[in-house]
Design a protein around this motif. Sequence first.
Motif, PDB file in Angstrom:
ATOM      1  N   VAL A 189      -7.630  -5.048   0.462  1.00  0.00           N
ATOM      2  CA  VAL A 189      -7.446  -4.949   1.789  1.00  0.00           C
ATOM      3  C   VAL A 189      -8.432  -5.632   2.431  1.00  0.00           C
ATOM      4  O   VAL A 189      -8.022  -6.150   3.738  1.00  0.00           O
ATOM      5  N   GLU A 244      -6.322   2.551   5.923  1.00  0.00           N
ATOM      6  CA  GLU A 244      -6.942   2.406   4.828  1.00  0.00           C
ATOM      7  C   GLU A 244      -8.121   2.857   4.433  1.00  0.00           C
ATOM      8  O   GLU A 244      -8.750   3.074   3.391  1.00  0.00           O
ATOM      9  N   LEU A 247       0.695  -1.351  -0.098  1.00  0.00           N
ATOM     10  CA  LEU A 247      -0.130   0.156   0.048  1.00  0.00           C
ATOM     11  C   LEU A 247       0.852   1.056   0.005  1.00  0.00           C
ATOM     12  O   LEU A 247       1.880   1.473   1.020  1.00  0.00           O
ATOM     13  N   HIS A 300      -7.379   4.510  -3.379  1.00  0.00           N
ATOM     14  CA  HIS A 300      -7.053   3.036  -3.580  1.00  0.00           C
ATOM     15  C   HIS A 300      -6.833   3.145  -5.190  1.00  0.00           C
ATOM     16  O   HIS A 300      -7.836   3.324  -5.892  1.00  0.00           O
ATOM     17  N   GLN A 343      -7.835  -2.307  -5.080  1.00  0.00           N
ATOM     18  CA  GLN A 343      -6.933  -2.207  -4.046  1.00  0.00           C
ATOM     19  C   GLN A 343      -7.767  -2.426  -2.725  1.00  0.00           C
ATOM     20  O   GLN A 343      -7.490  -2.983  -1.650  1.00  0.00           O
ATOM     21  N   TRP A 344      -8.905  -1.551  -2.474  1.00  0.00           N
ATOM     22  CA  TRP A 344      -9.691  -1.774  -1.386  1.00  0.00           C
ATOM     23  C   TRP A 344     -10.292  -3.250  -1.351  1.00  0.00           C
ATOM     24  O   TRP A 344     -10.328  -3.441  -0.126  1.00  0.00           O
TER      25      TRP A 344
END
Length: 169
Positions: free
Chosen positions: A132, A98, A57, A124, A128-129
């Motif tokens: 996560v 995040e 990240l 993001h 990407q989220w």
Amino acid sequence: MTMLRDATGAAHEQVDAAFGAHHLAAPAAYRAFLLAHARALPVAEAAMAALPFAATLPPRTPLLAADLADLGAALPAPLPFAPGEDAASRWGVLYVVEGSRLGGALLARQVPAGTPCRYLGAVHAPGQWRAVRAALDEAAAGQDADWTGRMIAGALATFALYAAAARDD
């Protein structure tokens, strides 16, 4: 993930309310908002950095520092932060840090064009989220109540850090 959201919802609402008082279209209020975040983000990112997943990240502290520099300010001294040295606590920190990117994207719309907005604009990357959330779920899978409690405590400590930063501005 749902468990974290449910367990920290009230703390999240308090932080949102504290920072929601800033009118980001006003230069002085925007600068104060960034300075408050700068008292929390660097230590929170440092705490979660021990997790191998965190290396995937992009950090936002350099972006925050650059925005502040453009506004004639330096990073202030960070607030004390001791969320726990274990992985569970650090996952809780990561959840808050995040997750704040999602709110940042909404807040960035309030910042006038031409104003430095790298920090709030650091959303993001596509997918990407989701990654996560999957990593959080995977980390918590099969863990006992003690581990889960420490993850929640890490998240709550991070929300408390941001709340303290908002009060100090």
